[in-house]
Design a protein around this motif. Structure first.
Motif, PDB file in Angstrom:
ATOM      1  N   MET A 328       1.152  -1.530  -0.124  1.00  0.00           N
ATOM      2  CA  MET A 328       0.651   0.568  -0.293  1.00  0.00           C
ATOM      3  C   MET A 328       0.671   1.300  -0.568  1.00  0.00           C
ATOM      4  SD  MET A 328      -1.479   0.644   3.655  1.00  0.00           S
ATOM      5  CE  MET A 328      -2.517   2.107   3.689  1.00  0.00           C
ATOM      6  N   ARG A 329       0.176   2.490  -0.220  1.00  0.00           N
ATOM      7  CA  ARG A 329       0.953   3.701  -1.098  1.00  0.00           C
ATOM      8  C   ARG A 329       0.317   4.471   0.306  1.00  0.00           C
ATOM      9  NH1 ARG A 329       2.843   3.545  -6.965  1.00  0.00           N
ATOM     10  NH2 ARG A 329       4.887   1.450  -6.261  1.00  0.00           N
ATOM     11  N   LEU A 330       1.131   5.080   0.760  1.00  0.00           N
ATOM     12  CA  LEU A 330      -0.122   6.248   1.476  1.00  0.00           C
ATOM     13  C   LEU A 330       1.279   7.934   1.156  1.00  0.00           C
ATOM     14  CD1 LEU A 330      -0.160   4.537   5.455  1.00  0.00           C
ATOM     15  CD2 LEU A 330      -1.855   5.423   3.312  1.00  0.00           C
ATOM     16  N   ARG A 331       0.727   8.948   1.669  1.00  0.00           N
ATOM     17  CA  ARG A 331       0.419  10.100   1.383  1.00  0.00           C
ATOM     18  C   ARG A 331      -0.238  11.170   2.511  1.00  0.00           C
ATOM     19  NH1 ARG A 331       0.876  12.978  -4.142  1.00  0.00           N
ATOM     20  NH2 ARG A 331       2.952  11.243  -3.704  1.00  0.00           N
ATOM     21  N   LEU A 332       1.206  11.189   3.362  1.00  0.00           N
ATOM     22  CA  LEU A 332       0.655  12.719   4.500  1.00  0.00           C
ATOM     23  C   LEU A 332       1.556  13.701   3.998  1.00  0.00           C
ATOM     24  CD1 LEU A 332       2.130  11.149   6.993  1.00  0.00           C
ATOM     25  CD2 LEU A 332       0.489   9.095   6.907  1.00  0.00           C
ATOM     26  N   LYS A 333       0.844  14.015   6.013  1.00  0.00           N
ATOM     27  CA  LYS A 333       1.298  15.884   6.668  1.00  0.00           C
ATOM     28  C   LYS A 333       1.582  15.510   7.314  1.00  0.00           C
ATOM     29  CE  LYS A 333       0.259  18.880   2.812  1.00  0.00           C
ATOM     30  NZ  LYS A 333      -0.449  18.236   1.838  1.00  0.00           N
ATOM     31  N   ASP A 361       9.882  15.363   1.784  1.00  0.00           N
ATOM     32  CA  ASP A 361       9.773  16.499   0.907  1.00  0.00           C
ATOM     33  C   ASP A 361       9.280  17.424   1.919  1.00  0.00           C
ATOM     34  OD1 ASP A 361      10.424  18.188  -0.823  1.00  0.00           O
ATOM     35  OD2 ASP A 361       9.424  16.574  -2.596  1.00  0.00           O
ATOM     36  N   ARG A 362       9.702  18.516   2.357  1.00  0.00           N
ATOM     37  CA  ARG A 362       9.448  20.195   2.942  1.00  0.00           C
ATOM     38  C   ARG A 362       9.460  20.692   1.448  1.00  0.00           C
ATOM     39  NH1 ARG A 362      14.403  19.000   6.089  1.00  0.00           N
ATOM     40  NH2 ARG A 362      13.503  18.766   8.425  1.00  0.00           N
ATOM     41  N   SER A 363       9.231  20.899   0.277  1.00  0.00           N
ATOM     42  CA  SER A 363       9.582  21.880  -0.998  1.00  0.00           C
ATOM     43  C   SER A 363       8.008  21.381  -1.711  1.00  0.00           C
ATOM     44  CB  SER A 363      10.605  21.747  -1.234  1.00  0.00           C
ATOM     45  OG  SER A 363      12.072  21.886  -0.722  1.00  0.00           O
ATOM     46  N   VAL A 364       6.887  20.708  -1.053  1.00  0.00           N
ATOM     47  CA  VAL A 364       5.426  20.336  -1.812  1.00  0.00           C
ATOM     48  C   VAL A 364       5.244  21.637  -1.508  1.00  0.00           C
ATOM     49  CG1 VAL A 364       3.571  19.175  -1.727  1.00  0.00           C
ATOM     50  CG2 VAL A 364       6.132  17.853  -0.994  1.00  0.00           C
ATOM     51  N   TYR A 365       4.898  22.232  -3.002  1.00  0.00           N
ATOM     52  CA  TYR A 365       3.757  23.355  -2.740  1.00  0.00           C
ATOM     53  C   TYR A 365       2.561  23.258  -2.580  1.00  0.00           C
ATOM     54  CZ  TYR A 365       0.557  26.399  -6.085  1.00  0.00           C
ATOM     55  OH  TYR A 365      -0.177  27.783  -6.233  1.00  0.00           O
ATOM     56  N   ARG A 366       2.480  24.751  -1.526  1.00  0.00           N
ATOM     57  CA  ARG A 366       0.913  24.590  -1.143  1.00  0.00           C
ATOM     58  C   ARG A 366       1.035  23.045   0.353  1.00  0.00           C
ATOM     59  NH1 ARG A 366      -3.974  24.517  -5.048  1.00  0.00           N
ATOM     60  NH2 ARG A 366      -3.561  26.510  -5.849  1.00  0.00           N
ATOM     61  N   THR A 367       2.505  23.582   0.376  1.00  0.00           N
ATOM     62  CA  THR A 367       2.704  22.303   2.271  1.00  0.00           C
ATOM     63  C   THR A 367       2.999  24.074   3.128  1.00  0.00           C
ATOM     64  OG1 THR A 367       2.669  20.796   1.100  1.00  0.00           O
ATOM     65  CG2 THR A 367       3.398  21.436   3.268  1.00  0.00           C
ATOM     66  N   SER A 368       2.460  24.434   4.003  1.00  0.00           N
ATOM     67  CA  SER A 368       3.066  25.469   5.018  1.00  0.00           C
ATOM     68  C   SER A 368       4.447  25.487   5.725  1.00  0.00           C
ATOM     69  CB  SER A 368       1.693  25.198   6.414  1.00  0.00           C
ATOM     70  OG  SER A 368       1.441  24.454   6.883  1.00  0.00           O
ATOM     71  N   ILE A 369       4.679  26.219   5.693  1.00  0.00           N
ATOM     72  CA  ILE A 369       5.755  26.178   6.458  1.00  0.00           C
ATOM     73  C   ILE A 369       6.816  25.735   7.663  1.00  0.00           C
ATOM     74  CG2 ILE A 369       6.112  28.535   8.056  1.00  0.00           C
ATOM     75  CD1 ILE A 369       8.149  28.002   4.970  1.00  0.00           C
ATOM     76  N   ASP A 370       5.352  24.894   7.848  1.00  0.00           N
ATOM     77  CA  ASP A 370       5.975  24.582   9.389  1.00  0.00           C
ATOM     78  C   ASP A 370       5.599  22.654   9.287  1.00  0.00           C
ATOM     79  OD1 ASP A 370       3.316  24.736   9.448  1.00  0.00           O
ATOM     80  OD2 ASP A 370       2.897  24.932  11.890  1.00  0.00           O
ATOM     81  N   GLU A 371       5.546  22.398   7.875  1.00  0.00           N
ATOM     82  CA  GLU A 371       4.601  20.995   7.460  1.00  0.00           C
ATOM     83  C   GLU A 371       6.016  20.607   6.800  1.00  0.00           C
ATOM     84  OE1 GLU A 371      -0.029  20.721   7.745  1.00  0.00           O
ATOM     85  OE2 GLU A 371       1.256  21.538   5.398  1.00  0.00           O
ATOM     86  N   GLN A 373       6.064  16.588   3.425  1.00  0.00           N
ATOM     87  CA  GLN A 373       5.559  15.855   2.752  1.00  0.00           C
ATOM     88  C   GLN A 373       5.437  14.259   3.560  1.00  0.00           C
ATOM     89  OE1 GLN A 373       2.139  16.201  -0.388  1.00  0.00           O
ATOM     90  NE2 GLN A 373       3.384  14.836  -1.043  1.00  0.00           N
ATOM     91  N   VAL A 374       4.603  13.303   3.636  1.00  0.00           N
ATOM     92  CA  VAL A 374       6.155  12.302   4.165  1.00  0.00           C
ATOM     93  C   VAL A 374       5.164  10.905   2.569  1.00  0.00           C
ATOM     94  CG1 VAL A 374       6.368  10.298   4.992  1.00  0.00           C
ATOM     95  CG2 VAL A 374       6.530  12.219   5.567  1.00  0.00           C
ATOM     96  N   ASP A 375       6.298  10.197   2.095  1.00  0.00           N
ATOM     97  CA  ASP A 375       5.327   9.651   1.151  1.00  0.00           C
ATOM     98  C   ASP A 375       6.252   7.490   1.066  1.00  0.00           C
ATOM     99  OD1 ASP A 375       3.071  11.204  -0.744  1.00  0.00           O
ATOM    100  OD2 ASP A 375       4.898  11.681  -1.858  1.00  0.00           O
ATOM    101  N   LEU A 376       4.926   7.559   1.803  1.00  0.00           N
ATOM    102  CA  LEU A 376       4.765   5.573   2.843  1.00  0.00           C
ATOM    103  C   LEU A 376       4.908   4.717   1.235  1.00  0.00           C
ATOM    104  CD1 LEU A 376       4.139   6.100   5.794  1.00  0.00           C
ATOM    105  CD2 LEU A 376       6.546   5.691   5.257  1.00  0.00           C
TER     106      LEU A 376
END
Length: 405
Positions: A328-333, A361-371, A373-376
């Motif tokens: 399975m693949r998950l994406r979350l912040k 990845d810290r550089s994902v578009y529309r991710t806030s400065i303190d978030e 993204q993690v892909d698993l």
């Protein structure tokens, strides 16, 4: 017409040239489908495919009839037929030229050369390669057609006699269908001995040439999509096989790519049987539910070949695991603070899911400065395990997105 006597003659002539391949019973698949499932393992045949049967019988018959010229023979194929003709001709001391399309894998080109064939790369499709081979046949070479030839069909029919000898009360035989030579031969051999045995053709939905021809009442070409069952991706059924199967084939089933991939994975994992995509389509018909076995019936799945490129095998197995709920693949912040990723992975570990890949990845578009993204990508047991993981992560305050992309 091919008679049972003709098929027995083919079997006698092929002794010493081919292997009488094993047929094994599968308790695991039998329990799964509430039937008695047997595997006829032509992937263990010389050159890794049934094709050497028809090719060698055609060569032996041509020698017997004095039809072989000094220039030898020519064939067109992307893999299995190429290797069958090359080895069969080499054993008989006959020069063999094989025309292969430009997309034929390097490993299959090299295998054909190693079996003694001279390889010519020509054409973007099998049809273009076959036209080149046919043109060469007008200049002295003998064409060994991959399926539209009665001697080829008689050679493939010897599989049917082996099945009936070992399992005379077989109820159904599931056979891959591409150009039609294999199922035409098997249906003739089986129906001559036991007319009640059901012959079921299985083709890839990406190239439904048999379905189109049966619907039209004549051989018609189809537009084919790319398929992992490339061994049966034949755009037009052979005319001679068509005349046989329209009277002797009982049912036709098409299967999708995801079920073929899952079947390759299942055969390898559960039975330690390496099948190419074309060889796995009979099991795919059962796994997809396209074919419902009768309770307790005896079913033979013809594993027609095992010639699959290793890089392609890796992709097939990965796709099969995804579609079989084993990955399975998950994406979350998560918060971009020390310990956040460790806490997430701690939850994953407590759920007994193994992390195969992770991307942070810290550089994902529309991710806030303190978030961040993690892909698993996680190894899981089954569909229920996947649901448990999603539910537990949501309860822990995360907002996961499950995805195959």
């Amino acid at each position: 017409m091919i008679t049972l006597e003709t098929i027995q003659q083919a079997a006698d002539m092929l002794k010493g040239h081919i292997i009488q391949t094993p047929m094994v019973y599968s308790p695991t698949l039998s329990r799964k489908f509430n039937a008695h499932i047997y595997l006829k393992l032509e992937n263990l045949q010389k050159t890794g495919s049934f094709k050497i049967r028809g090719a060698t019988y055609k060569l032996l018959r041509s020698v017997e009839q004095g039809n072989i010229s000094p220039e030898g023979v020519v064939a067109a194929s992307a893999g299995n037929h190429a290797q069958g003709v090359a080895l069969g001709a080499h054993k008989l001391g006959i020069p063999a030229t094989i025309v292969m399309p430009r997309w034929a894998s390097i490993s299959k080109q090299e295998a054909t050369k190693n079996y003694g064939g001279t390889v010519i790369i020509h054409g973007n499709t099998i049809e273009e390669s076959l036209k080149k081979a046919t043109d060469m046949a007008t200049k002295g070479l003998i064409l060994i057609h991959p399926f539209d030839d009665l001697d080829i069909i008689a050679g493939q029919a010897t599989i049917g006699t082996e099945i009936m000898t070992e399992l005379p009360d077989v109820d159904s035989i599931l056979v891959p269908i591409g150009g039609g030579g294999l199922i035409a031969g098997i249906s003739l051999a089986v129906k001559a001995v036991r007319p009640t045995t059901r012959i079921v053709g299985i083709e890839a939905a990406a190239c439904p040439s048999a379905a189109a021809s049966l619907k039209a009442g004549k051989c018609v070409p189809v537009t084919a999509r790319s398929s992992i069952a490339d061994g049966i991706s034949v755009k037009q059924l052979g005319k001679k096989p068509f005349q046989i199967i329209k009277h002797h084939m009982d049912q036709l089933v098409t299967v999708e790519e995801e079920h073929i991939a899952a079947s390759v994975q299942t055969l390898l994992e559960r039975k330690k049987v390496l099948a190419e995509g074309a060889g796995a389509v009979p099991l795919a018909a059962l796994m997809s539910g396209s074919l419902k076995p009768r309770t307790g019936e005896k079913i033979v799945l013809l594993v027609s070949g095992g010639n699959v490129d290793i890089p392609l095998l890796g992709r097939i197995l990965h796709k099969g695991l995804l579609n079989n709920d084993r990955i399975m693949r998950l994406r979350l912040k998560i918060c971009d603070r020390p310990g956040s990723l460790a806490r997430l992975l701690g939850h994953i570990a407590s759920l007994e899911a193994n992390v195969l890949n992770i991307q942070h990845d810290r550089s994902v578009y529309r991710t806030s400065i303190d978030e961040t993204q993690v892909d698993l990508e996680l190894e899981t047991r089954n569909k229920d395990h996947k649901k448990d993981i999603l539910n537990a992560i949501e309860k822990a305050g995360y907002h996961p997105e499950s995805t195959h992309t």
